[in-house]
Motif scaffolding. Sequence first.
Motif, short mmCIF file in Angstrom:
data_model
loop_
_atom_site.label_atom_id
_atom_site.label_comp_id
_atom_site.label_asym_id
_atom_site.label_seq_id
_atom_site.Cartn_x
_atom_site.Cartn_y
_atom_site.Cartn_z
N LYS A 1 -22.29 64.55 -1.42
CA LYS A 1 -22.14 65.03 -2.79
C LYS A 1 -21.15 64.17 -3.58
CE LYS A 1 -21.69 69.27 -5.24
NZ LYS A 1 -20.92 70.48 -5.35
N GLY A 2 -21.54 63.83 -4.79
CA GLY A 2 -20.62 63.08 -5.66
C GLY A 2 -20.50 61.61 -5.33
N ASP B 1 -17.05 56.93 -5.87
CA ASP B 1 -16.89 58.34 -6.21
C ASP B 1 -17.36 58.54 -7.65
OD1 ASP B 1 -15.48 60.99 -5.39
OD2 ASP B 1 -14.79 60.57 -7.41
N ARG B 2 -18.35 59.41 -7.81
CA ARG B 2 -18.97 59.60 -9.13
C ARG B 2 -17.94 60.06 -10.18
NH1 ARG B 2 -24.26 59.67 -9.99
NH2 ARG B 2 -24.72 59.99 -7.80
N GLU B 3 -16.96 60.81 -9.73
CA GLU B 3 -15.98 61.38 -10.66
C GLU B 3 -14.89 60.38 -11.05
OE1 GLU B 3 -12.78 64.90 -10.39
OE2 GLU B 3 -14.62 65.29 -9.25
#
Lengths: 236, 236
Positions: free
Chosen positions: B5-6, B26-28
């Motif tokens: 996830k992410g 990391d997508r965030e």
Amino acid sequence: MAQTKGLVFRQLFELESSTYTYLLADRETKEAVLIDPVLETIDRDLKLLHELGLNLKVAVNTHCHADHITSTGLMKKRLPELKSAISKFSGASADIFLTEGDKITFGNQYLTVRETPGHTDGCITLVSGDHSMAFTGDALLIRGCGRTDFQQGCAKKLYESIHQKIFTLPDKCLVYPAHDYLGQTVSTVGEERKFNPRLTKSLEDFVHIMNNLNLPKPKKIDISVPANLVCGVHEV
Amino acid sequence: MAQTKGLVFRQLFELESSTYTYLLADRETKEAVLIDPVLETIDRDLKLLHELGLNLKVAVNTHCHADHITSTGLMKKRLPELKSAISKFSGASADIFLTEGDKITFGNQYLTVRETPGHTDGCITLVSGDHSMAFTGDALLIRGCGRTDFQQGCAKKLYESIHQKIFTLPDKCLVYPAHDYLGQTVSTVGEERKFNPRLTKSLEDFVHIMNNLNLPKPKKIDISVPANLVCGVHEV
């Protein structure tokens, strides 16, 4: 990365023609679909299907390829239950003729057909049920697109296909093309909408670019196209 | 397919040496790690990082490559904040020297180091935090493994590394190797445990196979190894 639940997914590459073949299967029922299989890699692909315990239902071509011969015909000889599928506008023979909105179902999964002509008249894009993956064939490539100077090619038609049938998918939808020549394996609709050097242009500029590429004819076109019109088994 | 996830994930290929480079981010936070970058594809890789808005923190090599030059050194010149990382047993220079259990953290994500010597003394496998992906370098390849006839190669050590450090991961853990020569992009631990023609043999049979491969020396070894011992910038 594909997030579709219960989906077995493999991206496979044929090095000489830089073609991607995609294997999709339902993890539960083991029913599988193969997209754009290549003659040279038939043994690799059948071995993988066998090892993963999959039952190949449909081998589908995104269009009548000019740069390699499909393994669909030979695969049908090896797997008598297998059905071949291609667009009804491809002019090619097959068991299943696909048109806009048709579904290719395998177990609990399916792909929907979107007609995306322009590279050829019979080009289709296959979209996963949850719109998380699009198999764009030679219509949309990563930061590129298919050429439009032979086999009914039409730049205007291709531009409209991509904008109306692919760029209307969610930004995060993964784009899996039929080829890549730079070692890129996947993109997204959002990225191509933003960074594709051709598709971010106006229709007029796009048509001008496509009509002035001056590319050499694909090496194998005189062999591949006639062979692919009969499922790849012509004189094989 | 990666389910973490992410995580932003890209598999990239260099055609001449058939090397896979992996981009994880990391997508965030947009912090990124690059595994096994290749000198020839540095512009492609930096362009992709830029387009995706990622901030490359660490470029890590799974070992001191003999078949291509890493882009790590040149990349550090282009991105002054970038850190290079490699096993402390590789004999190569780098900013970060990795040993068993070390974590490479990027945003909310991390990779854990498992030492998997045998192809070279300094070979490592990088495992994602959720054990869903393993980047095995030249230790475990898809239905194959790295050769053991040069650069401290030891068949017994490689067999033990793979059995103790990779085959102990979950069956469904995806195996992403440093190379594939047949167009395969990914496998799983379960598949390799079951179908790898070398690793399913006994230790004795494996050692016999590996000691009798009679492979030619890699073409670029005399250039690549000295260059990679200094982060790939030697006479570049």
